[in-house]
Design an enzyme around this catalytic site. Structure first.
Site, short mmCIF file in Angstrom:
data_model
loop_
_atom_site.label_atom_id
_atom_site.label_comp_id
_atom_site.label_asym_id
_atom_site.label_seq_id
_atom_site.Cartn_x
_atom_site.Cartn_y
_atom_site.Cartn_z
N SER A 186 3.48 -2.07 10.45
CA SER A 186 4.63 -2.20 10.76
C SER A 186 5.50 -3.63 10.22
O SER A 186 6.20 -4.12 10.93
CB SER A 186 5.07 -1.90 12.24
N GLU A 215 -6.76 4.99 7.86
CA GLU A 215 -6.48 6.33 7.47
C GLU A 215 -7.59 7.11 6.86
O GLU A 215 -8.05 8.08 6.85
CB GLU A 215 -5.03 6.36 6.45
N GLU A 235 -5.61 -5.04 10.58
CA GLU A 235 -4.53 -3.93 10.62
C GLU A 235 -4.96 -3.01 12.14
O GLU A 235 -5.58 -2.20 12.12
CB GLU A 235 -4.69 -2.88 9.57
N LYS A 245 0.12 4.32 -0.33
CA LYS A 245 -0.68 5.55 0.21
C LYS A 245 -0.28 6.93 -0.80
O LYS A 245 -0.26 6.37 -1.96
CB LYS A 245 0.02 5.55 1.70
N ASN A 248 0.83 -1.14 0.16
CA ASN A 248 -0.04 0.04 0.10
C ASN A 248 0.95 1.04 0.10
O ASN A 248 1.43 1.65 1.15
CB ASN A 248 -0.88 -0.12 1.16
N GLY A 273 2.44 2.32 10.88
CA GLY A 273 3.39 3.39 10.84
C GLY A 273 4.03 3.61 12.18
O GLY A 273 4.84 4.52 12.23
P1 PGA Z 1 2.76 0.09 8.03
O1 PGA Z 1 1.55 0.65 7.08
O2 PGA Z 1 3.42 -1.13 7.25
O3 PGA Z 1 3.74 1.51 7.25
O4 PGA Z 1 2.73 0.12 9.28
C1 PGA Z 1 0.54 -0.49 7.04
C2 PGA Z 1 -0.79 0.01 6.18
O5 PGA Z 1 -1.26 1.28 6.66
O6 PGA Z 1 -1.31 -0.76 5.34
#
Ligand code: PGA
Length: 261
Positions: free
Chosen positions: A219, A105, A173, A13, A11, A179
């Site tokens: 993460s 998000e 998640e 983003k 992803n 993040g």
């Molecule tokens: P991350 O994000 O791997 O940066 O923690 C995961 C996600 O939001 O799908």
């Protein structure tokens, strides 16, 4: 026993313009090729921003790379006066196989609730896309209700709107793990993914529960991916930050080498 081919989803983003997207896909593909990793063993799916999808599609198709791709969101509507929205049909026409729905998000930034997530899931399926339905608890939820109550409730709400034979992917998640560098433990991920699979069995069918891939996200990196994929109900990962580094993401995709080692 259904063979749930692991799905590793990146992803992106709101990162990479379309030129950087092309460069990324090429570098990622070379890295896997150099490592002689058979791409049939794991399904790889890339989730670029809308403006990059056409470029990602042509790079993957012209070089015969075999990666799947999808969008990070879609409109719950079919077409018409919805300024700024993108329909499922438009995405399907671009060759998207998947679409992420209900990422935390979007739930936060755009106040998307379970009803909107449901409507978008129905719209995705109607357009022939496979929704990657994201669910997860905040740290407050975790303290108040434990790990699985909120994600299970979120998923149940969406599943009640679906036909029992709909093809879906579920991504667990935990919001506190996204993040933050603080991933869930493999046992936490396994417990919640198993609870989500049980909801699929109840709301759809036991066969659907057996066939549906349930991913962990939050993460994930090359150093912890194998520990999650060793768990019996974790069928892949939704990767954010680490999917923006072609070499790191290629290492994540090659997790079966670490699981066996
Ligand atoms: P991350 O994000 O791997 O940066 O923690 C995961 C996600 O939001 O799908």
């Amino acid at each position: 026993m259904v063979d749930r081919r692991p799905l590793i989803a990146g992803n992106w983003k709101m990162n990479f313009d379309h030129l950087r997207a092309i460069a990324f896909v090429q570098k990622f593909a070379w890295t896997l090729k150099d490592a002689k990793f058979p791409t049939t063993e794991v399904e790889v799916a890339l989730f670029p921003p809308f403006t990059d999808i056409r470029s990602v599609q042509t790079t993957i198709e012209s070089d015969g790379l075999g990666f799947a791709f999808g969008a990070q969101d879609l409109s719950p509507f079919e077409s018409g006066a919805h300024t700024g929205d993108i329909s499922g049909e438009m995405l399907a026409k671009l060759g998207c196989r998947y679409v992420i729905i209900g990422h935390s998000e979007r739930r936060q930034d755009h106040h998307e609730d379970d009803a909107i997530v449901s409507a978008k899931t129905v719209a995705a399926i109607a357009s022939g896309l496979i929704p990657v339905i994201c669910v997860g608890e905040t740290s407050d939820d975790l303290e108040k209700f434990g790990a699985s109550a909120v994600p299970v409730g979120q998923l149940r709400e969406v599943l009640t709107a679906l036909k029992p034979d709909a093809e879906i992917v579920v991504a667990y998640e935990p919001v506190w793990a996204i993040g933050s560098g603080q991933a869930a433990t493999p046992k936490q991920a396994q417990d919640v993914c198993a609870a989500l699979r049980a909801v699929i069995a109840e709301e759809m069918s036991p066969e659907a529960a057996e066939a549906t891939r349930v991913l962990y996200g939050g993460s994930v990196k090359s150093s912890n991916i194998a520990s999650f994929l060793r768990e019996k109900d974790v069928d892949g990962a939704l990767v954010g930050g680490a999917s923006l580094d072609a070499e790191e993401f290629a290492k994540i995709v090659q997790f079966p080498r670490h699981v066996i080692a």
